[in-house]
Write a protein that holds these residues in place. Structure first.
Motif, PDB file in Angstrom:
ATOM      1  N   GLN A   1      19.227   4.094  34.035  1.00  0.00           N
ATOM      2  CA  GLN A   1      19.673   4.787  33.047  1.00  0.00           C
ATOM      3  C   GLN A   1      19.882   6.033  33.441  1.00  0.00           C
ATOM      4  O   GLN A   1      21.090   6.549  33.117  1.00  0.00           O
ATOM      5  N   GLN A   2      19.404   6.728  34.287  1.00  0.00           N
ATOM      6  CA  GLN A   2      20.265   8.228  34.885  1.00  0.00           C
ATOM      7  C   GLN A   2      20.713   7.838  35.775  1.00  0.00           C
ATOM      8  O   GLN A   2      21.768   8.523  35.762  1.00  0.00           O
ATOM      9  N   THR A   3      21.233   6.783  36.424  1.00  0.00           N
ATOM     10  CA  THR A   3      22.310   6.684  37.239  1.00  0.00           C
ATOM     11  C   THR A   3      23.686   6.326  36.466  1.00  0.00           C
ATOM     12  O   THR A   3      24.496   7.377  36.992  1.00  0.00           O
ATOM     13  N   GLN A   4      23.656   5.649  35.118  1.00  0.00           N
ATOM     14  CA  GLN A   4      24.613   5.446  34.206  1.00  0.00           C
ATOM     15  C   GLN A   4      25.079   6.282  33.691  1.00  0.00           C
ATOM     16  O   GLN A   4      26.483   7.368  33.672  1.00  0.00           O
ATOM     17  N   SER A   5      24.082   7.941  33.576  1.00  0.00           N
ATOM     18  CA  SER A   5      24.916   9.005  32.857  1.00  0.00           C
ATOM     19  C   SER A   5      24.284  10.043  33.821  1.00  0.00           C
ATOM     20  O   SER A   5      25.650  10.340  33.459  1.00  0.00           O
ATOM     21  N   GLU A   6      24.552   9.973  35.826  1.00  0.00           N
ATOM     22  CA  GLU A   6      24.778  10.461  36.652  1.00  0.00           C
ATOM     23  C   GLU A   6      26.916  10.154  36.527  1.00  0.00           C
ATOM     24  O   GLU A   6      27.535  11.198  36.853  1.00  0.00           O
ATOM     25  N   GLU A   7      26.400   8.993  36.657  1.00  0.00           N
ATOM     26  CA  GLU A   7      27.943   8.436  37.200  1.00  0.00           C
ATOM     27  C   GLU A   7      28.580   8.542  35.465  1.00  0.00           C
ATOM     28  O   GLU A   7      29.867   9.065  36.582  1.00  0.00           O
ATOM     29  N   LYS A   8      28.584   9.127  34.836  1.00  0.00           N
ATOM     30  CA  LYS A   8      29.539   9.106  33.549  1.00  0.00           C
ATOM     31  C   LYS A   8      29.523  10.776  33.802  1.00  0.00           C
ATOM     32  O   LYS A   8      30.907  10.895  33.675  1.00  0.00           O
ATOM     33  N   GLU A   9      28.761  11.495  33.994  1.00  0.00           N
ATOM     34  CA  GLU A   9      28.986  13.154  34.171  1.00  0.00           C
ATOM     35  C   GLU A   9      29.873  13.355  35.396  1.00  0.00           C
ATOM     36  O   GLU A   9      30.847  13.916  35.143  1.00  0.00           O
TER      37      GLU A   9
ATOM     38  N   GLN B   1      14.945   3.293  34.022  1.00  0.00           N
ATOM     39  CA  GLN B   1      14.914   5.181  34.022  1.00  0.00           C
ATOM     40  C   GLN B   1      15.627   5.233  34.779  1.00  0.00           C
ATOM     41  O   GLN B   1      16.811   5.614  34.625  1.00  0.00           O
TER      42      GLN B   1
END
Length: 464
Positions: free
Chosen positions: A80-88, A77
């Motif tokens: 996934q959250q880190t990847q989402s924040e990194e993408k943003e 989790q």
């Protein structure tokens, strides 16, 4: 403009800091999980050794599997959250970089004051006429109520009359605000901010239309175009006026130079006439004495004196003729090539023209208190048509001018060999030079070189 560049730069730093912090947290969580797994394995081994089978290995293994599964789920989790924040954050950084690049390019354009002239009128009167025409068109749009319009017929309290009054007031306020911003931009426009002023008018137009979009009121595109044209014509009108003023200065300077030359010629003519009269009177007196003289010795002395006076009289007549000829031939003069290494550096030459009888007087004037060192003369070319030779040289080296905006500044970044070659080519075509052309290749620059020597000496004494 620097603070505009600072904002996106701060945004980039904050965004990168967030990414680094998130990755550090992710690494920390992963390390913690690994440590827990190692600790659980160690506990299992200790329990097995201590209790020797009293505790079921399978039970401990199941507990550990449950914990590991929970930690793995938690880790997934977080990942996934880190990847989402990194993408943003990456998307935000990309946008900020685009904005920063635009601001940097904008600052470069503003710093250099780049503006390509759109209109080409021969004189400032043409620009002034067009400006008046544009302003009259703006006034007519306001009279016709076409400068700003409202697409909706409003009613207030059921009254369309009150609704129209409200709409008219809104349009009046919008136009007043827009005109105020445009007038301020037009008053401040200069060579180094025209792009900024044009963007300012465009942004004001967009902001006011956005603020009044709820009432369906807006400033028309035609009125905006006229305001942009007013800004551009105002700037080009100022530039043309400046060019005309510089041309007038050049003409006045030429007139002053010619007046000086004529005064010198007139003074030389008068001096030559006085010399001529003085030598003629002395010659007449010597001849009279010769006629009444007695004795060979006295006759010989008088004859020698008469010969000397006749020689000086001939020189005075020659000087008089030269002065008269100089006054009659308005194109007769000298083209000079001079340098000032101490003031302007290597390979920078001034190419000018003077009609004075003593052309070095002009060079001495140029080397007065306005420059730190005197000029060195590389060539002083006597010409039948000095303006023609000077004009040809200026035309040939036009793209090598140090000051490309003001042609009164006759300094060129060019080698002396190039000047020599062009002078020879032009003279071969025009046949204007009155004598052999001689160039001095080396600049003496005595004061400059002495200054350098003194500075070296002072630096050496300081080291000691």
């Amino acid at each position: 403009m620097n603070y505009l560049l600072l904002l996106p730069s701060i945004g980039l730093v904050v965004a990168l800091a967030c990414v680094i912090k998130t990755l550090q947290n992710q690494k920390s969580n992963y390390t913690t999980t690994q440590k827990k797994l190692e600790e659980a394995e160690r506990h299992l081994q200790e329990a097995d050794q201590k209790y020797g089978g009293l505790i079921s290995k399978e039970s401990i293994a199941r507990d550990l599997e449950v914990k590991i599964s929970a930690l793995s789920t938690q880790f997934e989790q977080i990942s996934q959250q880190t990847q989402s924040e990194e993408k943003e954050l990456a998307e935000k950084i990309a946008k900020l970089r685009v904005k920063l690049q635009g601001l940097e390019e904008y600052e470069i354009v503003e710093a250099f004051g780049f503006y390509e002239s759109k209109y080409d009128f021969q004189g400032s009167d043409g620009y002034k006429y067009q400006l008046d025409k544009i302003r009259n068109q703006q006034k007519q749009l306001i009279k016709d109520k076409s400068a700003a319009v409202c697409g909706t017929k409003w009613s207030v309290g059921g009254s369309q009359k009150q609704g129209k009054k409200m709409t008219d007031n809104i349009l009046k306020l919008v136009l007043r605000a827009f005109n105020g911003e445009c007038d301020a931009a037009v008053m401040k426009v200069k060579y180094n901010n025209i792009q900024t002023m044009r963007s300012r008018i465009q942004k004001t137009f967009e902001d006011l239309n956005k603020l009044s979009e709820t009432t369906d009121c807006k400033i028309t595109q035609l009125y905006l175009d006229l305001k942009i044209q007013e800004l551009e014509f105002t700037y080009e009108y100022q530039e043309k006026k400046y060019q005309e003023q510089e041309e007038q200065k050049m003409i006045r300077e030429q007139m002053r130079e010619e007046e000086k030359a004529l005064r010198e010629v007139e003074k030389a003519r008068q001096d030559a006439e006085r010399e001529e009269r003085r030598y003629q009177e002395a010659l007449d007196k010597a001849r009279a004495e010769l006629e009444s003289s007695i004795g060979r010795d006295q006759d010989k002395k008088l004859t020698e004196k008469i010969e000397e006076l006749e020689k000086r009289l001939a020189e005075a007549e020659k000087n008089k003729e030269r002065a008269i000829s100089q006054a009659q031939q308005t194109k007769l003069g000298h083209v000079y090539v001079i340098s000032n290494i101490g003031s302007f550096g290597e390979n920078v030459y001034k190419i000018g023209m003077t009609r004075r009888l003593e052309p070095m007087d002009r060079v001495k004037e140029l080397g007065d208190a306005s420059v730190p060192f005197s000029f060195d003369v590389h060539a002083m070319i006597s010409c039948k048509d000095a303006p023609a030779l000077e004009a040809r040289l200026h035309q040939h080296f036009h793209n090598r001018r140090m000051n490309k905006e003001n042609e009164r500044k006759e300094f060129f970044r060019v080698s002396l060999d190039e000047i020599v070659k062009v002078v020879q080519e032009v003279d071969q075509e025009l046949q204007t030079c009155r004598s052999e052309i001689n160039f001095t290749k080396v600049a003496e620059a005595a004061d400059y070189r002495k200054t350098l020597a003194r500075e070296r000496q002072d630096n050496t004494m300081q080291l000691i």
